[in-house]
Scaffold this active site. Structure first.
Site, PDB file in Angstrom:
ATOM      1  N   GLU A 200     -24.127  51.324  24.159  1.00  0.00           N
ATOM      2  CA  GLU A 200     -23.682  52.220  25.238  1.00  0.00           C
ATOM      3  C   GLU A 200     -22.796  53.379  24.771  1.00  0.00           C
ATOM      4  OE1 GLU A 200     -21.990  50.096  28.504  1.00  0.00           O
ATOM      5  OE2 GLU A 200     -23.793  48.954  28.866  1.00  0.00           O
ATOM      6  N   GLU A 388     -28.847  44.093  28.537  1.00  0.00           N
ATOM      7  CA  GLU A 388     -27.812  43.588  29.440  1.00  0.00           C
ATOM      8  C   GLU A 388     -28.277  43.802  30.868  1.00  0.00           C
ATOM      9  OE1 GLU A 388     -23.800  45.106  28.995  1.00  0.00           O
ATOM     10  OE2 GLU A 388     -23.907  44.926  26.812  1.00  0.00           O
TER      11      GLU A 388
HETATM   12  C1  FCB Z   1     -21.410  46.926  29.875  1.00  0.00           C
HETATM   13  C2  FCB Z   1     -20.811  46.537  28.555  1.00  0.00           C
HETATM   14  C3  FCB Z   1     -20.447  45.081  28.458  1.00  0.00           C
HETATM   15  C4  FCB Z   1     -19.857  44.563  29.748  1.00  0.00           C
HETATM   16  C5  FCB Z   1     -20.742  44.916  30.909  1.00  0.00           C
HETATM   17  C6  FCB Z   1     -20.249  44.392  32.248  1.00  0.00           C
HETATM   18  O1  FCB Z   1     -21.191  48.285  30.105  1.00  0.00           O
HETATM   19  O2  FCB Z   1     -21.682  46.834  27.497  1.00  0.00           O
HETATM   20  O3  FCB Z   1     -19.588  44.925  27.372  1.00  0.00           O
HETATM   21  O4  FCB Z   1     -18.571  45.009  29.914  1.00  0.00           O
HETATM   22  O5  FCB Z   1     -20.874  46.302  31.008  1.00  0.00           O
END
Ligand code: FCB
Length: 482
Positions: A200, A388
């Site tokens: 990210e 994620e």
């Molecule tokens: C993302 C991050 C991760 C976590 C989630 C909720 O942006 O990569 O580390 O904090 O959000």
């Protein structure tokens, strides 16, 4: 939705409600009794997994030669995190990693995405590697492989070694990152098939150097922020090349990016084309730059004199070909076609738009379908992973020891239903890593937001599976969502 008729939806709801009433002691829900015809099956060999990151779970910040990262410094600075929370102890996974692998095993996952703390391996960011730091990750790998869980390693999840002068403002940091990536991949690629360079971009560039909400907490002018962004994508490209040069052949290389996902308000050709245009332009400094090896004309024009200073050869490095793209998918942006030169306009969210416990986490499950589809249509990556997806919820540990996180189950079920649509339409989606295996240090929100499938009592470090863990285990065992 093509695959979800009204009748089928009605039936599934009825089944779920009936099963919920039957709940008493574990296993409480008769998932297996649901008719097979109701299931939305995923492709064979689909990789179900969970994600975590080093600073959020490991603790042991002063152990075995680790030196501080910018997140240690930032979280210890008064006023930067919720109630001054830090990652000093977090989930103590540095010591409890065997317990955490057991949790993964109980879920039945095939993959585990976790990150390496750069400052355990190179405590000062560069220089002599620290064998004891690497040994820790070797122990984690031993445990995972013993349990048939494939490791997926993120090399940078925001915990930049504090000792690097200038942090991401310095071009030298990009080179230091590539050296670290090359070293780790050389040492670990005999047992690790997939590496993610960076997690990210916006969260450590814009949030770290522009808004100051994340480490290192700076508020720089645009020209300097754009330079930080450039060093970050350059670091990614240099690391891709370093990994290819050092890792075992066949090692798969990608990244985990939270590209902004544009959802067409209405599913017509015109609106879908607007979402594609927005995908390119809205992600211009990051994903677009590395998928195309260039900054878009729109980005360069918008930034004008503040545009990044690019050295000859940089863009080719940034555009180094990838084996896959990983997408961290949380919240949608809605977009409409319009007559402007850009061809699209962003919709404002009404105040009533639903959210989960984190104020930024708007609920729009179709976001996961459009994440896959937009990126596939715009850049045609060889493979995609959801690296994620998940949510925070106001989990309550009841006196009977259960955590009935029905809102998280709702969130996940709906997202997976939309991901199934992407898989069934043939987009090259290979796996899904749920954020997160367990509650952990949620950056500036400290421990106030819980994203885990397992509830963590931070006083005792006891981990308790939530209802969502049971639900996810069932999805995995059937390779299907109901
Ligand atoms: C993302 C991050 C991760 C976590 C989630 C909720 O942006 O990569 O580390 O904090 O959000």
């Amino acid at each position: 939705m093509k695959n979800l008729t009204r009748r089928r939806f009605g039936k599934t709801l009825a089944g779920t409600a009936a099963a919920a009433f039957a709940s008493a002691s574990l296993p409480r829900i008769a998932f297996a009794q649901m008719a097979t015809a109701e299931l939305l099956r995923f492709p064979p060999n689909f990789v179900w997994g969970c994600s975590t990151a080093a600073y959020q779970i490991e603790g042991a910040v002063n152990e075995d030669g680790r030196k501080p990262s910018v997140w240690d410094t930032f979280s210890h600075t008064p006023g930067k995190t919720f109630q001054g929370d830090t990652g000093d102890v977090a989930d103590d996974s540095y010591h409890l990693y065997k317990k955490d692998v057991k949790l993964l095993k109980n879920l039945g996952v095939r993959g585990y995405r976790f990150s390496i703390a750069w400052s355990r391996i190179f405590p000062d960011g560069t220089g002599q590697p620290n064998q004891k730091g690497l040994d820790y990750y070797q122990r984690v790998l031993d445990e995972l492989l013993k349990n048939n869980i494939a490791p997926y390693i993120t090399l940078f999840h925001w915990d930049l070694p504090q000792a690097l002068p200038g942090g991401w403002q310095s071009r030298d940091t990009s080179k230091a990152f590539a050296d670290y990536a090359g070293y780790v991949s050389k040492r670990l690629s005999d047992r690790v098939g997939h590496f993610f360079t960076i997690n990210e971009f916006t969260c450590f560039t814009d949030l770290g150097y522009k808004t100051g909400k994340f480490a290192p907490g700076l508020k720089l002018p645009d020209a300097q922020v754009n330079q930080v962004r450039h060093h970050a994508v350059l670091a990614h490209g240099m690391a891709v090349q370093a990994i290819r040069a050092n890792a075992k052949s066949g090692t798969q290389i990608g990244l985990a990016e939270n590209a902004t996902v544009y959802v067409p308000v209405i599913e017509t050709h015109e609106q879908i084309a607007a979402a594609r245009a927005a995908t390119r332009e809205g992600n211009a400094p990051f994903l677009t730059a590395l998928m195309e090896g260039k900054y878009t004309d729109g980005y360069l024009q918008r930034e004008g004199a503040n545009a990044p200073k690019v050295e000859p050869g940089d863009m080719k490095i940034i555009g180094s070909p990838l084996d896959f793209v990983g997408l961290n998918v949380y919240t949608p942006e809605y977009v409409q076609a319009d007559a402007s030169p850009a061809g699209y306009v962003l919709e404002k969210r009404p105040a009533s738009f639903p959210r989960m416990a984190s104020d930024w986490l708007y609920i729009g499950p179709e976001v996961i379908y459009w994440a896959v589809r937009n990126v596939s249509e715009v850049w045609k990556p060889r493979a995609l992973y959801i690296t994620e997806n998940g949510c925070s919820s106001d989990d309550v540990l009841a006196v009977d020891g259960h955590i009935e996180d029905t809102d998280r189950v709702m969130y996940l079920r709906n997202h997976l239903t939309h991901l199934h649509r992407a898989a069934s339409e043939g987009y090259p989606i290979k796996g899904y890593f749920l954020w997160s295996l367990l509650d952990n240090f949620e950056w500036a929100d400290g421990y106030s937001k819980r994203f885990g499938l397992h509830y963590v009592d931070y006083k005792t470090q006891v981990r308790t599976p939530k209802l969502s863990a049971e639900w996810y285990g069932d999805v995995i065992s059937r390779n299907a969502v109901a």
